[in-house]
Design a protein around this motif. Structure first.
Motif, PDB file in Angstrom:
ATOM      1  N   UNK A   6       0.812  -1.024  -0.169  1.00 56.08           N
ATOM      2  CA  UNK A   6       0.322  -0.102   0.030  1.00 56.08           C
ATOM      3  C   UNK A   6       0.604   1.224   0.154  1.00 56.08           C
ATOM      4  N   UNK A   7       2.118   0.935   0.822  1.00 54.06           N
ATOM      5  CA  UNK A   7       2.610   2.248   1.047  1.00 54.06           C
ATOM      6  C   UNK A   7       3.425   2.441  -0.826  1.00 54.06           C
ATOM      7  N   UNK A   8       4.073   1.666  -1.381  1.00 52.13           N
ATOM      8  CA  UNK A   8       4.438   1.920  -2.469  1.00 52.13           C
ATOM      9  C   UNK A   8       3.581   2.476  -3.740  1.00 52.13           C
ATOM     10  N   UNK A   9       1.888   1.781  -3.220  1.00 53.25           N
ATOM     11  CA  UNK A   9       1.358   2.165  -4.863  1.00 53.25           C
ATOM     12  C   UNK A   9       1.073   3.672  -4.045  1.00 53.25           C
ATOM     13  N   UNK A  10       0.425   4.244  -3.205  1.00 54.33           N
ATOM     14  CA  UNK A  10       1.000   5.686  -2.439  1.00 54.33           C
ATOM     15  C   UNK A  10       2.342   6.431  -3.073  1.00 54.33           C
ATOM     16  N   UNK A  11       3.038   6.435  -3.015  1.00 55.57           N
ATOM     17  CA  UNK A  11       4.098   6.230  -3.187  1.00 55.57           C
ATOM     18  C   UNK A  11       4.307   6.736  -5.152  1.00 55.57           C
ATOM     19  N   UNK A  12       3.947   5.661  -5.635  1.00 57.26           N
ATOM     20  CA  UNK A  12       3.231   5.769  -7.435  1.00 57.26           C
ATOM     21  C   UNK A  12       2.390   6.473  -7.499  1.00 57.26           C
ATOM     22  N   UNK A  13       1.459   6.410  -6.595  1.00 54.22           N
ATOM     23  CA  UNK A  13       0.158   7.826  -6.814  1.00 54.22           C
ATOM     24  C   UNK A  13       0.928   9.546  -6.342  1.00 54.22           C
TER      25      UNK A  13
END
Length: 603
Positions: A444-451
Protein backbone atom coordinates in the motif's frame (compact mmCIF):
# COMPACT_ATOMS: atom_id res chain seq x y z
CA UNK A 1 41.11 -28.10 63.85
CA UNK A 2 42.16 -28.07 67.50
CA UNK A 3 44.97 -25.83 68.62
CA UNK A 4 48.06 -26.94 70.50
CA UNK A 5 46.83 -25.53 73.81
CA UNK A 6 43.43 -27.26 73.43
CA UNK A 7 45.07 -30.67 72.86
CA UNK A 8 47.36 -30.11 75.87
CA UNK A 9 44.43 -29.21 78.11
CA UNK A 10 42.39 -32.26 77.07
CA UNK A 11 45.29 -34.58 77.79
CA UNK A 12 45.84 -33.17 81.27
CA UNK A 13 42.13 -33.30 82.07
CA UNK A 14 42.22 -37.01 81.14
CA UNK A 15 45.23 -37.50 83.42
CA UNK A 16 43.42 -35.66 86.22
CA UNK A 17 40.38 -37.92 85.88
CA UNK A 18 42.66 -41.01 86.00
CA UNK A 19 44.07 -39.78 89.32
CA UNK A 20 40.72 -40.45 91.04
CA UNK A 21 40.88 -44.03 89.84
CA UNK A 22 44.45 -44.32 91.15
CA UNK A 23 43.36 -42.98 94.56
CA UNK A 24 40.55 -45.55 94.61
CA UNK A 25 42.92 -48.40 93.77
CA UNK A 26 45.40 -47.30 96.45
CA UNK A 27 42.56 -47.07 99.00
CA UNK A 28 41.52 -50.64 98.19
CA UNK A 29 45.15 -51.76 98.53
CA UNK A 30 45.38 -50.16 102.02
CA UNK A 31 42.28 -51.95 103.21
CA UNK A 32 43.35 -55.33 101.76
CA UNK A 33 47.04 -55.27 102.68
CA UNK A 34 46.98 -53.71 106.18
CA UNK A 35 45.85 -54.87 109.66
CA UNK A 36 42.06 -55.36 109.75
CA UNK A 37 42.03 -54.49 113.50
CA UNK A 38 43.30 -50.95 112.89
CA UNK A 39 41.02 -48.03 113.56
CA UNK A 40 38.83 -46.79 110.64
CA UNK A 41 40.36 -43.30 110.97
CA UNK A 42 43.75 -44.78 110.10
CA UNK A 43 42.37 -45.81 106.72
CA UNK A 44 40.30 -42.70 106.09
CA UNK A 45 43.00 -40.11 106.80
CA UNK A 46 45.40 -40.87 103.87
CA UNK A 47 42.47 -41.27 101.48
CA UNK A 48 41.04 -37.86 102.48
CA UNK A 49 44.51 -36.29 102.23
CA UNK A 50 44.97 -37.69 98.69
CA UNK A 51 41.50 -36.45 97.70
CA UNK A 52 42.31 -33.00 99.11
CA UNK A 53 45.50 -32.89 97.03
CA UNK A 54 43.46 -33.77 93.93
CA UNK A 55 40.94 -30.99 94.65
CA UNK A 56 43.77 -28.44 94.99
CA UNK A 57 45.16 -29.70 91.67
CA UNK A 58 41.70 -29.08 90.13
CA UNK A 59 41.82 -25.45 91.28
CA UNK A 60 45.26 -25.10 89.66
CA UNK A 61 44.00 -26.59 86.38
CA UNK A 62 41.13 -24.08 86.32
CA UNK A 63 43.46 -21.12 86.77
CA UNK A 64 44.43 -18.80 83.90
CA UNK A 65 47.93 -18.30 82.59
CA UNK A 66 49.28 -21.46 84.29
CA UNK A 67 50.16 -23.36 81.12
CA UNK A 68 53.85 -23.50 82.01
CA UNK A 69 53.02 -24.70 85.61
CA UNK A 70 50.96 -27.77 84.70
CA UNK A 71 53.83 -30.28 84.67
CA UNK A 72 55.26 -29.03 88.01
CA UNK A 73 51.75 -29.07 89.47
CA UNK A 74 51.21 -32.73 88.56
CA UNK A 75 54.69 -33.67 89.82
CA UNK A 76 54.08 -31.99 93.18
CA UNK A 77 50.56 -33.48 93.41
CA UNK A 78 51.93 -36.99 92.75
CA UNK A 79 54.58 -36.52 95.44
CA UNK A 80 52.01 -35.28 97.99
CA UNK A 81 49.62 -38.10 97.13
CA UNK A 82 52.33 -40.74 97.65
CA UNK A 83 53.38 -39.05 100.92
CA UNK A 84 49.76 -39.14 102.17
CA UNK A 85 49.68 -42.92 101.76
CA UNK A 86 53.31 -43.64 102.68
CA UNK A 87 53.45 -41.71 105.98
CA UNK A 88 50.30 -42.88 107.76
CA UNK A 89 49.65 -44.97 110.88
CA UNK A 90 48.86 -48.18 108.97
CA UNK A 91 51.47 -47.74 106.31
CA UNK A 92 52.77 -50.85 104.59
CA UNK A 93 55.74 -51.08 102.19
CA UNK A 94 53.56 -52.94 99.69
CA UNK A 95 51.04 -50.05 99.66
CA UNK A 96 53.86 -47.55 99.20
CA UNK A 97 55.39 -49.41 96.25
CA UNK A 98 51.96 -50.02 94.68
CA UNK A 99 51.03 -46.31 94.93
CA UNK A 100 54.44 -45.23 93.60
CA UNK A 101 54.18 -47.63 90.65
CA UNK A 102 50.70 -46.45 89.72
CA UNK A 103 51.77 -42.80 89.85
CA UNK A 104 54.91 -43.50 87.77
CA UNK A 105 52.91 -45.27 85.07
CA UNK A 106 50.29 -42.49 84.97
CA UNK A 107 53.04 -39.91 84.34
CA UNK A 108 53.72 -41.48 80.92
CA UNK A 109 50.59 -39.82 79.63
CA UNK A 110 52.41 -36.47 79.88
CA UNK A 111 55.76 -36.73 77.97
CA UNK A 112 57.60 -33.95 79.78
CA UNK A 113 61.06 -35.43 80.31
CA UNK A 114 62.51 -32.94 82.83
CA UNK A 115 59.59 -32.95 85.25
CA UNK A 116 58.95 -36.67 84.79
CA UNK A 117 62.56 -37.33 85.79
CA UNK A 118 62.21 -35.13 88.89
CA UNK A 119 58.88 -36.77 89.69
CA UNK A 120 60.40 -40.28 89.37
CA UNK A 121 63.32 -39.33 91.60
CA UNK A 122 60.96 -37.80 94.17
CA UNK A 123 58.69 -40.87 94.27
CA UNK A 124 61.68 -43.21 94.75
CA UNK A 125 63.05 -41.02 97.58
CA UNK A 126 59.62 -40.82 99.28
CA UNK A 127 59.24 -44.61 99.01
CA UNK A 128 62.72 -45.14 100.51
CA UNK A 129 62.00 -42.74 103.40
CA UNK A 130 58.67 -44.47 104.03
CA UNK A 131 60.39 -47.87 104.25
CA UNK A 132 63.14 -46.42 106.43
CA UNK A 133 60.57 -44.83 108.78
CA UNK A 134 58.53 -48.00 109.10
CA UNK A 135 61.30 -50.66 109.34
CA UNK A 136 64.32 -48.65 110.47
CA UNK A 137 66.34 -49.82 107.41
CA UNK A 138 65.89 -50.50 103.72
CA UNK A 139 67.77 -53.78 103.65
CA UNK A 140 64.64 -55.87 103.74
CA UNK A 141 63.10 -54.02 100.80
CA UNK A 142 66.23 -53.35 98.79
CA UNK A 143 64.92 -55.48 95.92
CA UNK A 144 61.59 -53.63 95.90
CA UNK A 145 63.38 -50.27 95.84
CA UNK A 146 65.61 -51.44 92.97
CA UNK A 147 62.55 -52.60 91.03
CA UNK A 148 60.90 -49.23 91.68
CA UNK A 149 64.07 -47.44 90.55
CA UNK A 150 64.16 -49.53 87.36
CA UNK A 151 60.51 -48.72 86.75
CA UNK A 152 61.30 -45.04 87.28
CA UNK A 153 64.25 -45.20 84.88
CA UNK A 154 62.11 -47.01 82.30
CA UNK A 155 59.42 -44.35 82.75
CA UNK A 156 61.96 -41.57 82.17
CA UNK A 157 63.40 -43.24 79.05
CA UNK A 158 59.92 -43.95 77.70
CA UNK A 159 58.92 -40.39 78.43
CA UNK A 160 62.01 -39.17 76.57
CA UNK A 161 61.16 -41.32 73.54
CA UNK A 162 57.55 -40.16 73.60
CA UNK A 163 58.67 -36.56 73.92
CA UNK A 164 60.92 -36.90 70.87
CA UNK A 165 58.19 -38.63 68.88
CA UNK A 166 55.61 -36.08 69.97
CA UNK A 167 57.96 -33.20 69.12
CA UNK A 168 58.63 -34.63 65.65
CA UNK A 169 54.94 -35.16 65.07
CA UNK A 170 54.15 -31.65 66.27
CA UNK A 171 56.79 -30.15 63.97
CA UNK A 172 55.35 -32.07 61.03
CA UNK A 173 51.85 -30.89 61.87
CA UNK A 174 53.07 -27.31 62.19
CA UNK A 175 54.91 -27.59 58.87
CA UNK A 176 51.80 -28.97 57.18
CA UNK A 177 49.68 -26.21 58.70
CA UNK A 178 52.12 -23.51 57.55
CA UNK A 179 52.28 -25.07 54.09
CA UNK A 180 48.48 -25.13 53.93
CA UNK A 181 48.27 -21.52 55.06
CA UNK A 182 50.84 -20.46 52.45
CA UNK A 183 48.99 -22.45 49.79
CA UNK A 184 45.68 -20.85 50.74
CA UNK A 185 47.30 -17.42 50.70
CA UNK A 186 48.82 -18.09 47.28
CA UNK A 187 45.47 -19.28 45.96
CA UNK A 188 43.75 -16.21 47.34
CA UNK A 189 46.32 -13.92 45.71
CA UNK A 190 46.08 -15.92 42.49
CA UNK A 191 42.26 -15.77 42.50
CA UNK A 192 42.36 -12.04 43.19
CA UNK A 193 44.85 -11.51 40.37
CA UNK A 194 42.70 -13.57 37.97
CA UNK A 195 39.63 -11.53 38.98
CA UNK A 196 41.49 -8.28 38.37
CA UNK A 197 42.69 -9.58 35.01
CA UNK A 198 39.16 -10.62 34.05
CA UNK A 199 37.86 -7.19 35.01
CA UNK A 200 40.63 -5.51 33.00
CA UNK A 201 39.87 -7.60 29.94
CA UNK A 202 36.13 -7.15 30.29
CA UNK A 203 36.07 -3.43 31.10
CA UNK A 204 38.84 -2.16 28.84
CA UNK A 205 37.70 -0.96 25.43
CA UNK A 206 41.16 -0.09 24.18
CA UNK A 207 42.17 -2.61 21.54
CA UNK A 208 45.91 -2.47 22.27
CA UNK A 209 45.52 -2.66 26.06
CA UNK A 210 43.37 -5.77 25.73
CA UNK A 211 46.14 -7.53 23.79
CA UNK A 212 48.82 -6.43 26.27
CA UNK A 213 46.72 -7.70 29.18
CA UNK A 214 46.28 -11.05 27.44
CA UNK A 215 50.04 -11.44 27.02
CA UNK A 216 50.69 -10.41 30.61
CA UNK A 217 48.21 -13.05 31.75
CA UNK A 218 50.54 -15.80 30.55
CA UNK A 219 52.91 -15.49 33.51
CA UNK A 220 49.94 -15.35 35.87
CA UNK A 221 48.29 -18.37 34.26
CA UNK A 222 51.47 -20.40 34.69
CA UNK A 223 51.99 -19.10 38.26
CA UNK A 224 55.55 -18.09 37.37
CA UNK A 225 57.53 -15.65 39.54
CA UNK A 226 58.89 -12.53 37.94
CA UNK A 227 62.39 -13.93 37.41
CA UNK A 228 60.96 -16.99 35.60
CA UNK A 229 58.09 -15.11 33.96
CA UNK A 230 60.67 -12.96 32.18
CA UNK A 231 61.59 -16.07 30.14
CA UNK A 232 58.08 -16.42 28.74
CA UNK A 233 57.71 -15.68 25.01
CA UNK A 234 54.20 -14.67 23.91
CA UNK A 235 52.33 -13.18 20.98
CA UNK A 236 48.81 -12.51 19.71
CA UNK A 237 48.19 -13.36 16.05
CA UNK A 238 45.03 -11.99 14.39
CA UNK A 239 43.60 -12.53 10.93
CA UNK A 240 43.78 -9.61 8.49
CA UNK A 241 41.13 -9.08 5.86
CA UNK A 242 43.63 -7.98 3.19
CA UNK A 243 45.31 -11.39 2.87
CA UNK A 244 43.34 -13.57 5.34
CA UNK A 245 46.61 -14.40 7.13
CA UNK A 246 47.65 -14.23 10.75
CA UNK A 247 49.67 -11.11 11.63
CA UNK A 248 51.34 -10.28 14.95
CA UNK A 249 49.10 -7.76 16.69
CA UNK A 250 51.11 -7.67 19.93
CA UNK A 251 54.09 -9.65 21.21
CA UNK A 252 56.72 -10.00 23.93
CA UNK A 253 60.34 -11.08 23.43
CA UNK A 254 59.94 -11.30 19.65
CA UNK A 255 62.63 -9.47 17.63
CA UNK A 256 61.59 -6.77 15.19
CA UNK A 257 62.41 -9.06 12.28
CA UNK A 258 59.53 -11.32 13.36
CA UNK A 259 56.91 -8.60 13.65
CA UNK A 260 56.36 -8.39 9.87
CA UNK A 261 56.10 -12.15 9.37
CA UNK A 262 52.73 -13.81 8.82
CA UNK A 263 51.15 -17.21 9.36
CA UNK A 264 48.84 -18.89 6.88
CA UNK A 265 47.34 -21.07 9.61
CA UNK A 266 47.21 -24.04 7.24
CA UNK A 267 49.87 -26.31 8.76
CA UNK A 268 51.41 -27.31 12.05
CA UNK A 269 50.38 -26.42 15.56
CA UNK A 270 48.46 -23.26 14.62
CA UNK A 271 46.38 -25.06 12.00
CA UNK A 272 45.57 -27.85 14.46
CA UNK A 273 44.49 -25.37 17.16
CA UNK A 274 42.27 -23.44 14.71
CA UNK A 275 40.75 -26.61 13.27
CA UNK A 276 40.08 -28.46 16.52
CA UNK A 277 39.31 -25.27 18.53
CA UNK A 278 41.32 -26.55 21.52
CA UNK A 279 44.72 -25.62 23.05
CA UNK A 280 47.60 -27.51 21.43
CA UNK A 281 50.99 -28.31 23.00
CA UNK A 282 54.26 -28.26 21.09
CA UNK A 283 57.85 -29.19 21.95
CA UNK A 284 60.31 -28.88 19.06
CA UNK A 285 59.09 -25.55 17.64
CA UNK A 286 61.89 -25.35 15.07
CA UNK A 287 60.36 -28.29 13.18
CA UNK A 288 56.94 -26.62 12.90
CA UNK A 289 56.28 -25.74 9.21
CA UNK A 290 55.04 -22.22 10.08
CA UNK A 291 56.26 -21.23 13.56
CA UNK A 292 59.73 -22.57 12.83
CA UNK A 293 60.53 -19.48 10.73
CA UNK A 294 60.23 -17.11 13.72
CA UNK A 295 63.56 -16.14 15.25
CA UNK A 296 62.02 -15.54 18.69
CA UNK A 297 60.89 -19.18 18.89
CA UNK A 298 64.15 -20.85 17.84
CA UNK A 299 65.18 -21.66 21.41
CA UNK A 300 61.68 -22.49 22.66
CA UNK A 301 61.48 -26.03 24.03
CA UNK A 302 57.79 -25.96 24.91
CA UNK A 303 54.85 -24.11 23.37
CA UNK A 304 51.13 -23.69 23.91
CA UNK A 305 48.79 -22.42 21.17
CA UNK A 306 45.32 -21.23 22.25
CA UNK A 307 42.70 -20.43 19.57
CA UNK A 308 40.76 -17.16 19.86
CA UNK A 309 37.38 -18.34 18.71
CA UNK A 310 33.79 -17.12 19.04
CA UNK A 311 31.13 -19.47 17.75
CA UNK A 312 32.37 -20.71 14.36
CA UNK A 313 34.53 -17.65 13.70
CA UNK A 314 38.30 -17.67 14.28
CA UNK A 315 39.86 -14.37 15.33
CA UNK A 316 43.40 -15.67 15.69
CA UNK A 317 45.61 -17.45 18.22
CA UNK A 318 47.49 -16.80 21.46
CA UNK A 319 51.04 -18.20 21.52
CA UNK A 320 52.92 -18.87 24.77
CA UNK A 321 56.42 -20.36 24.56
CA UNK A 322 59.19 -21.07 27.05
CA UNK A 323 62.83 -22.04 26.86
CA UNK A 324 62.23 -24.57 29.63
CA UNK A 325 61.14 -28.07 28.53
CA UNK A 326 57.68 -29.18 29.68
CA UNK A 327 56.89 -25.69 30.96
CA UNK A 328 53.21 -26.20 30.15
CA UNK A 329 51.17 -28.96 31.71
CA UNK A 330 47.58 -30.09 31.55
CA UNK A 331 46.89 -28.05 34.69
CA UNK A 332 47.60 -24.84 32.77
CA UNK A 333 45.00 -25.51 30.08
CA UNK A 334 41.97 -24.48 32.14
CA UNK A 335 43.44 -21.16 33.23
CA UNK A 336 45.01 -20.24 29.90
CA UNK A 337 41.90 -21.30 27.97
CA UNK A 338 39.86 -19.04 30.23
CA UNK A 339 42.31 -16.24 29.44
CA UNK A 340 41.83 -16.94 25.73
CA UNK A 341 38.04 -16.80 26.11
CA UNK A 342 38.23 -13.57 28.08
CA UNK A 343 40.57 -12.12 25.46
CA UNK A 344 38.13 -13.02 22.70
CA UNK A 345 35.25 -11.42 24.59
CA UNK A 346 37.36 -8.35 25.28
CA UNK A 347 38.24 -8.08 21.59
CA UNK A 348 34.56 -8.35 20.73
CA UNK A 349 33.69 -5.66 23.26
CA UNK A 350 36.43 -3.43 21.90
CA UNK A 351 35.27 -3.97 18.35
CA UNK A 352 31.62 -3.49 19.23
CA UNK A 353 32.53 -0.23 20.93
CA UNK A 354 34.51 0.82 17.86
CA UNK A 355 31.59 -0.13 15.62
CA UNK A 356 29.23 1.75 17.91
CA UNK A 357 31.33 4.89 17.57
CA UNK A 358 31.46 4.39 13.80
CA UNK A 359 27.72 3.86 13.65
CA UNK A 360 27.18 6.90 15.83
CA UNK A 361 29.25 9.00 13.42
CA UNK A 362 27.35 7.53 10.48
CA UNK A 363 24.00 8.31 12.11
CA UNK A 364 25.13 11.86 12.82
CA UNK A 365 26.24 12.23 9.19
CA UNK A 366 22.99 10.72 7.96
CA UNK A 367 20.98 13.00 10.22
CA UNK A 368 22.94 16.00 9.02
CA UNK A 369 22.43 14.96 5.41
CA UNK A 370 18.72 14.41 6.06
CA UNK A 371 18.47 17.93 7.48
CA UNK A 372 20.27 19.34 4.46
CA UNK A 373 18.03 17.39 2.09
CA UNK A 374 14.94 18.56 3.95
CA UNK A 375 16.20 22.14 3.77
CA UNK A 376 16.83 21.79 0.01
CA UNK A 377 13.41 20.23 -0.59
CA UNK A 378 11.70 22.92 1.49
CA UNK A 379 13.62 25.63 -0.33
CA UNK A 380 12.92 24.21 -3.80
CA UNK A 381 9.30 23.30 -3.08
CA UNK A 382 6.99 24.64 -0.38
CA UNK A 383 9.06 27.74 0.47
CA UNK A 384 9.07 28.80 -3.17
CA UNK A 385 5.32 28.21 -3.30
CA UNK A 386 4.70 30.17 -0.10
CA UNK A 387 6.85 33.02 -1.38
CA UNK A 388 4.89 33.00 -4.66
CA UNK A 389 1.62 33.05 -2.72
CA UNK A 390 2.80 36.08 -0.73
CA UNK A 391 3.87 37.91 -3.92
CA UNK A 392 0.59 37.13 -5.71
CA UNK A 393 -1.43 38.19 -2.65
CA UNK A 394 0.39 41.55 -2.70
CA UNK A 395 -0.30 41.87 -6.44
CA UNK A 396 -4.00 41.16 -5.90
CA UNK A 397 -4.14 43.85 -3.21
CA UNK A 398 -2.98 46.40 -5.74
CA UNK A 399 -5.46 45.14 -8.38
CA UNK A 400 -8.40 45.64 -6.04
CA UNK A 401 -8.09 49.41 -6.38
CA UNK A 402 -6.63 49.71 -9.91
CA UNK A 403 -8.11 46.81 -11.95
CA UNK A 404 -10.82 45.07 -9.94
CA UNK A 405 -11.98 43.08 -12.97
CA UNK A 406 -8.78 40.99 -12.94
CA UNK A 407 -9.04 40.08 -9.25
CA UNK A 408 -11.17 36.90 -9.73
CA UNK A 409 -8.68 35.44 -12.22
CA UNK A 410 -5.77 36.22 -9.92
CA UNK A 411 -7.57 34.71 -6.94
CA UNK A 412 -8.07 31.53 -8.97
CA UNK A 413 -4.35 31.43 -9.74
CA UNK A 414 -3.62 32.04 -6.05
CA UNK A 415 -5.87 29.14 -5.08
CA UNK A 416 -4.13 26.79 -7.54
CA UNK A 417 -0.73 27.86 -6.24
CA UNK A 418 -1.82 27.23 -2.66
CA UNK A 419 -3.17 23.80 -3.58
CA UNK A 420 0.07 22.83 -5.30
CA UNK A 421 2.10 24.02 -2.34
CA UNK A 422 -0.11 21.97 -0.03
CA UNK A 423 0.47 18.91 -2.22
CA UNK A 424 4.23 19.42 -2.06
CA UNK A 425 4.12 19.64 1.73
CA UNK A 426 1.91 16.57 2.04
CA UNK A 427 4.26 14.65 -0.25
CA UNK A 428 7.23 15.65 1.89
CA UNK A 429 5.38 14.54 5.02
CA UNK A 430 4.52 11.26 3.31
CA UNK A 431 8.16 10.62 2.44
CA UNK A 432 9.33 11.56 5.94
CA UNK A 433 6.79 9.33 7.65
CA UNK A 434 4.47 7.23 5.50
CA UNK A 435 1.64 6.37 7.91
CA UNK A 436 0.16 3.99 5.38
CA UNK A 437 3.30 1.85 5.72
CA UNK A 438 2.61 1.45 9.44
CA UNK A 439 -1.10 0.72 9.02
CA UNK A 440 -1.46 -1.13 5.69
CA UNK A 441 1.98 -2.46 4.81
CA UNK A 442 4.64 -2.21 2.12
CA UNK A 443 2.45 -2.74 -0.95
CA UNK A 444 0.00 0.00 0.00
CA UNK A 445 2.87 2.40 0.78
CA UNK A 446 4.58 1.78 -2.58
CA UNK A 447 1.25 2.17 -4.45
CA UNK A 448 0.66 5.47 -2.67
CA UNK A 449 4.21 6.54 -3.62
CA UNK A 450 3.39 5.73 -7.26
CA UNK A 451 0.16 7.77 -7.06
CA UNK A 452 1.97 10.78 -5.61
CA UNK A 453 4.65 10.58 -8.30
CA UNK A 454 1.97 10.71 -10.95
CA UNK A 455 0.07 13.48 -9.15
CA UNK A 456 3.09 15.64 -8.39
CA UNK A 457 5.45 15.00 -11.27
CA UNK A 458 3.41 13.16 -13.91
CA UNK A 459 5.85 10.28 -13.56
CA UNK A 460 4.48 6.78 -14.22
CA UNK A 461 5.56 4.19 -11.63
CA UNK A 462 4.45 0.54 -11.66
CA UNK A 463 4.51 -1.50 -8.43
CA UNK A 464 4.53 -5.28 -7.98
CA UNK A 465 4.89 -6.83 -4.51
CA UNK A 466 4.71 -10.57 -3.88
CA UNK A 467 2.13 -11.05 -1.13
CA UNK A 468 3.96 -14.10 0.28
CA UNK A 469 7.23 -12.17 0.56
CA UNK A 470 5.46 -9.19 2.13
CA UNK A 471 3.98 -11.44 4.83
CA UNK A 472 7.41 -12.55 6.07
CA UNK A 473 9.07 -9.12 6.02
CA UNK A 474 9.28 -7.54 9.45
CA UNK A 475 8.61 -3.89 10.18
CA UNK A 476 12.28 -2.86 9.96
CA UNK A 477 12.77 -4.59 6.60
CA UNK A 478 9.63 -2.99 5.13
CA UNK A 479 10.76 0.47 6.27
CA UNK A 480 14.19 0.04 4.69
CA UNK A 481 12.74 -1.30 1.43
CA UNK A 482 10.35 1.64 1.16
CA UNK A 483 13.08 4.26 1.70
CA UNK A 484 15.41 2.56 -0.79
CA UNK A 485 12.59 2.44 -3.33
CA UNK A 486 11.70 6.11 -2.75
CA UNK A 487 15.37 7.12 -3.15
CA UNK A 488 15.76 5.09 -6.34
CA UNK A 489 12.50 6.35 -7.85
CA UNK A 490 13.38 9.98 -7.12
CA UNK A 491 16.83 9.52 -8.64
CA UNK A 492 15.30 8.01 -11.76
CA UNK A 493 12.71 10.80 -11.99
CA UNK A 494 15.33 13.53 -11.66
CA UNK A 495 18.08 12.10 -13.88
CA UNK A 496 16.83 9.25 -16.08
CA UNK A 497 14.02 11.06 -18.00
CA UNK A 498 12.25 7.69 -18.09
CA UNK A 499 8.77 7.06 -19.38
CA UNK A 500 8.08 4.48 -16.69
CA UNK A 501 9.77 3.30 -13.51
CA UNK A 502 9.02 -0.18 -12.15
CA UNK A 503 9.36 -1.33 -8.53
CA UNK A 504 9.12 -5.04 -7.74
CA UNK A 505 9.60 -7.05 -4.52
CA UNK A 506 9.88 -10.81 -5.09
CA UNK A 507 11.81 -13.71 -3.64
CA UNK A 508 12.34 -17.41 -3.11
CA UNK A 509 14.44 -19.87 -1.05
CA UNK A 510 14.65 -17.52 1.91
CA UNK A 511 15.93 -14.56 -0.11
CA UNK A 512 14.04 -11.40 -1.11
CA UNK A 513 14.81 -9.32 -4.22
CA UNK A 514 14.06 -5.62 -4.62
CA UNK A 515 14.35 -4.27 -8.18
CA UNK A 516 13.90 -0.66 -9.27
CA UNK A 517 14.24 -0.32 -13.05
CA UNK A 518 13.61 2.45 -15.58
CA UNK A 519 13.78 2.87 -19.37
CA UNK A 520 15.61 6.17 -19.18
CA UNK A 521 18.88 7.38 -20.62
CA UNK A 522 21.14 5.40 -18.24
CA UNK A 523 24.66 6.33 -17.12
CA UNK A 524 28.24 5.08 -16.77
CA UNK A 525 28.27 2.88 -13.65
CA UNK A 526 32.08 2.91 -13.25
CA UNK A 527 32.20 6.71 -13.24
CA UNK A 528 29.46 6.97 -10.61
CA UNK A 529 31.03 4.20 -8.51
CA UNK A 530 34.31 6.10 -8.48
CA UNK A 531 32.42 9.14 -7.35
CA UNK A 532 30.86 6.99 -4.63
CA UNK A 533 34.28 6.09 -3.24
CA UNK A 534 34.99 9.80 -2.77
CA UNK A 535 31.55 10.21 -1.16
CA UNK A 536 30.23 12.30 -4.00
CA UNK A 537 27.03 10.39 -4.91
CA UNK A 538 25.02 10.69 -1.70
CA UNK A 539 21.95 8.98 -3.15
CA UNK A 540 23.94 5.84 -3.95
CA UNK A 541 25.63 6.02 -0.54
CA UNK A 542 22.26 6.07 1.21
CA UNK A 543 21.02 3.05 -0.76
CA UNK A 544 24.19 1.02 -0.11
CA UNK A 545 24.11 1.76 3.61
CA UNK A 546 20.42 0.87 3.83
CA UNK A 547 21.10 -2.38 1.96
CA UNK A 548 23.74 -3.26 4.56
CA UNK A 549 21.10 -2.77 7.26
CA UNK A 550 19.22 -5.65 5.59
CA UNK A 551 22.39 -7.80 5.48
CA UNK A 552 21.96 -7.54 1.73
CA UNK A 553 23.98 -6.70 -1.38
CA UNK A 554 23.30 -3.91 -3.87
CA UNK A 555 24.14 -4.10 -7.57
CA UNK A 556 23.57 -1.54 -10.34
CA UNK A 557 23.21 -2.37 -14.01
CA UNK A 558 23.16 0.53 -16.46
CA UNK A 559 24.61 1.88 -19.67
CA UNK A 560 24.04 5.10 -21.62
CA UNK A 561 20.78 4.86 -23.58
CA UNK A 562 19.79 1.48 -22.06
CA UNK A 563 18.13 2.44 -18.81
CA UNK A 564 19.06 1.49 -15.24
CA UNK A 565 18.24 -1.41 -12.92
CA UNK A 566 19.05 -1.40 -9.19
CA UNK A 567 18.89 -4.82 -7.49
CA UNK A 568 19.09 -5.56 -3.77
CA UNK A 569 19.13 -9.17 -2.51
CA UNK A 570 18.74 -9.89 1.21
CA UNK A 571 17.63 -12.77 3.52
CA UNK A 572 14.13 -12.80 4.97
CA UNK A 573 13.51 -16.25 6.44
CA UNK A 574 15.60 -15.66 9.55
CA UNK A 575 14.50 -16.21 13.13
CA UNK A 576 14.71 -13.12 15.33
CA UNK A 577 17.24 -14.73 17.67
CA UNK A 578 19.45 -15.73 14.75
CA UNK A 579 19.15 -12.24 13.33
CA UNK A 580 20.29 -10.65 16.61
CA UNK A 581 23.14 -13.14 16.86
CA UNK A 582 24.22 -12.29 13.33
CA UNK A 583 24.04 -8.58 14.03
CA UNK A 584 26.06 -8.91 17.25
CA UNK A 585 28.62 -11.41 15.95
CA UNK A 586 31.90 -9.82 15.03
CA UNK A 587 34.09 -11.43 12.39
CA UNK A 588 37.79 -11.67 11.83
CA UNK A 589 37.40 -9.27 8.91
CA UNK A 590 35.79 -6.69 11.17
CA UNK A 591 38.64 -7.01 13.67
CA UNK A 592 41.13 -6.40 10.91
CA UNK A 593 39.17 -3.33 9.84
CA UNK A 594 39.20 -2.03 13.40
CA UNK A 595 42.93 -2.60 13.65
CA UNK A 596 43.56 -0.73 10.40
CA UNK A 597 41.43 2.12 11.69
CA UNK A 598 43.38 2.20 14.97
CA UNK A 599 46.68 2.09 13.12
CA UNK A 600 45.56 4.99 10.96
CA UNK A 601 44.65 7.06 14.00
CA UNK A 602 47.98 6.28 15.70
CA UNK A 603 49.85 7.27 12.55
Amino acid sequence: MQTKSERFGQRDWALYAARWLIILLIAVAIIVLNDPNAAISAYITPIVEAMLVNVILLLVLQGRGVGSMLSPSFAVADALTLAAFAFNQVSDARVTFTAASLLLVSALVRPDVQWNALQALGLVIISALSVLRTHGSITEHTGDLLNLALLAASMVLTSYALDRWYGTLRRRINALRLAEEEHNQDRQEYTRAISELTYTLGANLNYRKVLDAALGAGRLGLALPEREGSGLISAVFLFHSLDNKLHIASCRRFPRADEDKTLAGKQGIVAQALTEAIPIFGSDVRKDPELGFFIGLQYAKSLLCIPLRAGYDNFGVLIYASERPSAFTQDHIEVLTMIGIQTTLALQNSLLYHNLLTEKERIIDAEEEARKKLARDLHDGPIQGVAAIAMRAGYITKLVTKQPAQVPDELKKLEDLARNTTKDMRHMLFVLRPLVLETQGLRAALNQLADKMMEMHKQAVSVRVDAQIESVLDRQQQDVIFYISEEAVNNARKHAEAQIISVSVTGESGMAVLEVADNGKGFNVDAVSGNYETRGSLGMINMRERAEMLDGTLSISSAPGKGTKITIIFPVYMHDTARLLKQNMTTKLAIAAAERSNNGKEA
